[in-house]
Scaffold this motif. Structure first.
Motif, PDB file in Angstrom:
ATOM      1  N   ALA A  57       0.872  -1.179   0.000  1.00 30.36           N
ATOM      2  CA  ALA A  57       0.000   0.000   0.000  1.00 30.36           C
ATOM      3  C   ALA A  57       0.910   1.230   0.000  1.00 30.36           C
ATOM      4  O   ALA A  57       1.823   1.341   0.824  1.00 30.36           O
ATOM      5  CB  ALA A  57      -0.899  -0.004   1.229  1.00 30.36           C
ATOM      6  N   TYR A  58       0.669   2.130  -0.954  1.00 30.83           N
ATOM      7  CA  TYR A  58       1.518   3.314  -1.078  1.00 30.83           C
ATOM      8  C   TYR A  58       0.718   4.439  -1.734  1.00 30.83           C
ATOM      9  O   TYR A  58       0.090   4.210  -2.779  1.00 30.83           O
ATOM     10  CB  TYR A  58       2.766   2.974  -1.908  1.00 30.83           C
ATOM     11  N   ARG A  59       0.723   5.600  -1.135  1.00 29.46           N
ATOM     12  CA  ARG A  59       0.080   6.803  -1.657  1.00 29.46           C
ATOM     13  C   ARG A  59      -1.400   6.579  -2.002  1.00 29.46           C
ATOM     14  O   ARG A  59      -1.893   7.029  -3.027  1.00 29.46           O
ATOM     15  CB  ARG A  59       0.833   7.340  -2.869  1.00 29.46           C
ATOM     16  N   GLY A  60      -2.085   5.839  -1.137  1.00 30.35           N
ATOM     17  CA  GLY A  60      -3.498   5.589  -1.348  1.00 30.35           C
ATOM     18  C   GLY A  60      -3.794   4.546  -2.402  1.00 30.35           C
ATOM     19  O   GLY A  60      -4.933   4.423  -2.855  1.00 30.35           O
ATOM     20  N   CYS A  61      -2.792   3.793  -2.815  1.00 31.67           N
ATOM     21  CA  CYS A  61      -2.937   2.775  -3.855  1.00 31.67           C
ATOM     22  C   CYS A  61      -2.497   1.421  -3.318  1.00 31.67           C
ATOM     23  O   CYS A  61      -1.888   1.321  -2.263  1.00 31.67           O
ATOM     24  CB  CYS A  61      -2.077   3.122  -5.075  1.00 31.67           C
ATOM     25  N   VAL A  62      -2.790   0.387  -4.100  1.00 33.76           N
ATOM     26  CA  VAL A  62      -2.342  -0.967  -3.794  1.00 33.76           C
ATOM     27  C   VAL A  62      -1.571  -1.472  -5.014  1.00 33.76           C
ATOM     28  O   VAL A  62      -2.068  -1.384  -6.141  1.00 33.76           O
ATOM     29  CB  VAL A  62      -3.535  -1.901  -3.490  1.00 33.76           C
ATOM     30  N   PHE A  63      -0.363  -1.966  -4.771  1.00 32.28           N
ATOM     31  CA  PHE A  63       0.494  -2.434  -5.862  1.00 32.28           C
ATOM     32  C   PHE A  63       0.988  -3.853  -5.591  1.00 32.28           C
ATOM     33  O   PHE A  63       1.178  -4.240  -4.433  1.00 32.28           O
ATOM     34  CB  PHE A  63       1.721  -1.523  -6.013  1.00 32.28           C
ATOM     35  N   GLY A  71      10.276   4.901  -6.750  1.00 32.21           N
ATOM     36  CA  GLY A  71      10.716   6.032  -7.581  1.00 32.21           C
ATOM     37  C   GLY A  71       9.882   6.185  -8.845  1.00 32.21           C
ATOM     38  O   GLY A  71       9.502   7.308  -9.215  1.00 32.21           O
ATOM     39  N   THR A  72       9.587   5.073  -9.491  1.00 30.93           N
ATOM     40  CA  THR A  72       8.783   5.126 -10.719  1.00 30.93           C
ATOM     41  C   THR A  72       7.371   5.599 -10.411  1.00 30.93           C
ATOM     42  O   THR A  72       6.816   6.446 -11.119  1.00 30.93           O
ATOM     43  CB  THR A  72       8.746   3.738 -11.391  1.00 30.93           C
ATOM     44  N   VAL A  73       6.778   5.066  -9.355  1.00 29.25           N
ATOM     45  CA  VAL A  73       5.424   5.478  -8.975  1.00 29.25           C
ATOM     46  C   VAL A  73       5.415   6.961  -8.621  1.00 29.25           C
ATOM     47  O   VAL A  73       4.517   7.701  -9.043  1.00 29.25           O
ATOM     48  CB  VAL A  73       4.883   4.594  -7.826  1.00 29.25           C
ATOM     49  N   ASP A  74       6.408   7.428  -7.874  1.00 26.45           N
ATOM     50  CA  ASP A  74       6.483   8.854  -7.528  1.00 26.45           C
ATOM     51  C   ASP A  74       6.594   9.711  -8.790  1.00 26.45           C
ATOM     52  O   ASP A  74       5.972  10.777  -8.882  1.00 26.45           O
ATOM     53  CB  ASP A  74       7.666   9.129  -6.598  1.00 26.45           C
ATOM     54  N   ASP A  75       7.368   9.253  -9.772  1.00 26.60           N
ATOM     55  CA  ASP A  75       7.486   9.996 -11.039  1.00 26.60           C
ATOM     56  C   ASP A  75       6.129  10.088 -11.744  1.00 26.60           C
ATOM     57  O   ASP A  75       5.789  11.143 -12.282  1.00 26.60           O
ATOM     58  CB  ASP A  75       8.496   9.321 -11.979  1.00 26.60           C
ATOM     59  N   TRP A  76       5.377   8.994 -11.756  1.00 32.49           N
ATOM     60  CA  TRP A  76       4.066   9.019 -12.409  1.00 32.49           C
ATOM     61  C   TRP A  76       3.098   9.946 -11.678  1.00 32.49           C
ATOM     62  O   TRP A  76       2.297  10.627 -12.301  1.00 32.49           O
ATOM     63  CB  TRP A  76       3.477   7.622 -12.520  1.00 32.49           C
ATOM     64  N   PHE A  77       3.176   9.986 -10.345  1.00 33.94           N
ATOM     65  CA  PHE A  77       2.304  10.882  -9.590  1.00 33.94           C
ATOM     66  C   PHE A  77       2.654  12.344  -9.852  1.00 33.94           C
ATOM     67  O   PHE A  77       1.797  13.213  -9.718  1.00 33.94           O
ATOM     68  CB  PHE A  77       2.390  10.596  -8.086  1.00 33.94           C
ATOM     69  N   ALA A  78       3.887  12.619 -10.221  1.00 30.14           N
ATOM     70  CA  ALA A  78       4.311  14.002 -10.473  1.00 30.14           C
ATOM     71  C   ALA A  78       3.786  14.532 -11.809  1.00 30.14           C
ATOM     72  O   ALA A  78       3.765  15.743 -12.027  1.00 30.14           O
ATOM     73  CB  ALA A  78       5.832  14.092 -10.438  1.00 30.14           C
ATOM     74  N   LYS A  79       3.372  13.651 -12.708  1.00 34.34           N
ATOM     75  CA  LYS A  79       2.879  14.074 -14.023  1.00 34.34           C
ATOM     76  C   LYS A  79       1.445  14.552 -13.916  1.00 34.34           C
ATOM     77  O   LYS A  79       0.605  13.888 -13.300  1.00 34.34           O
ATOM     78  CB  LYS A  79       2.964  12.922 -15.031  1.00 34.34           C
ATOM     79  N   ILE A  87      -2.398   4.618 -12.643  1.00 30.52           N
ATOM     80  CA  ILE A  87      -1.057   4.231 -12.191  1.00 30.52           C
ATOM     81  C   ILE A  87      -1.082   2.806 -11.643  1.00 30.52           C
ATOM     82  O   ILE A  87      -0.211   1.990 -11.968  1.00 30.52           O
ATOM     83  CB  ILE A  87      -0.518   5.238 -11.153  1.00 30.52           C
ATOM     84  N   GLU A  88      -2.089   2.497 -10.839  1.00 24.57           N
ATOM     85  CA  GLU A  88      -2.205   1.131 -10.317  1.00 24.57           C
ATOM     86  C   GLU A  88      -2.331   0.119 -11.463  1.00 24.57           C
ATOM     87  O   GLU A  88      -1.667  -0.917 -11.457  1.00 24.57           O
ATOM     88  CB  GLU A  88      -3.434   1.000  -9.416  1.00 24.57           C
ATOM     89  N   ALA A  89      -3.189   0.412 -12.427  1.00 23.98           N
ATOM     90  CA  ALA A  89      -3.416  -0.514 -13.536  1.00 23.98           C
ATOM     91  C   ALA A  89      -2.131  -0.778 -14.314  1.00 23.98           C
ATOM     92  O   ALA A  89      -1.868  -1.914 -14.722  1.00 23.98           O
ATOM     93  CB  ALA A  89      -4.506   0.022 -14.466  1.00 23.98           C
ATOM     94  N   VAL A  90      -1.325   0.250 -14.513  1.00 26.33           N
ATOM     95  CA  VAL A  90      -0.073   0.090 -15.265  1.00 26.33           C
ATOM     96  C   VAL A  90       0.942  -0.713 -14.455  1.00 26.33           C
ATOM     97  O   VAL A  90       1.551  -1.661 -14.962  1.00 26.33           O
ATOM     98  CB  VAL A  90       0.502   1.462 -15.675  1.00 26.33           C
TER      99      VAL A  90
END
Length: 171
Positions: A57-63, A71-79, A87-90
């Motif tokens: 569980a990270y940033r309100g998501c489940v991965f 780092g990759t997830v944080d980059d996607w959230f910055a866009k 983001i979860e689906a990808v």
């Protein structure tokens, strides 16, 4: 085969299993017998990670833990415009052809033809496991098999906060 509510309703035993059962001349043999006779416990123990995956569980998501990279997830959230569900689906997108890249899928066992059934079973398992682990979230599992054959059978999921009977998000 595509949808957000995978159901493995038509269970046809795999071709290799049907041949094995015919060789034993015993139609009463089940897939459980095959696992016992052919030493399948090792494979089943490892497959548990596929059917009941570890999650983060990270940033309100489940991965899926195995696919998660902070780092990759944080980059996607910055866009701008990228949303949590996308983001979860990808991140959680699993292509079964890649999962079994070292297994011959077109030999006499025709295992590639069995992958859509595996994808449906995997989708059902993920939906159940994730719903139990995250009862405060609405889980959507998508199983697909691209018509052009570019990715083969795939499974992914995304979540969102569950809505209570009063129309507000749950806890």
């Amino acid at each position: 085969m595509s949808g957000s509510n995978p159901v493995w309703a038509e269970r046809t035993p795999p071709a290799f299993f049907r041949r094995w059962r015919a060789e034993w001349r015993d139609e009463g043999l089940s897939p459980a017998h095959y696992l016992d006779f052919e030493g399948g416990l090792r494979a089943v123990l490892v497959a548990a990670w596929l059917f009941c995956p570890e999650t983060v569980a990270y940033r309100g998501c489940v991965f899926l833990k195995e696919r998660f990279c902070r780092g990759t997830v944080d980059d996607w959230f910055a866009k701008p415009g990228d949303d949590r569900q996308r983001i979860e689906a990808v991140v959680n997108h699993v292509e079964l052809w890649d999962t079994f890249a070292n297994t011959p899928l077109t030999d006499g066992d025709r295992l590639g033809e069995e992958l859509p059934q595996l994808a449906l079973a995997l989708g059902e398992c993920w939906r159940g496991v994730l719903s139990v682990r995250h009862p405060e979230r609405k889980i959507t599992v998508e199983v697909s098999d691209e018509e052009d054959g570019s990715y083969g059978p795939t499974v992914t999921f995304w979540t969102r906060p569950a809505t209570s009977a009063f129309g507000r998000s749950g806890p």
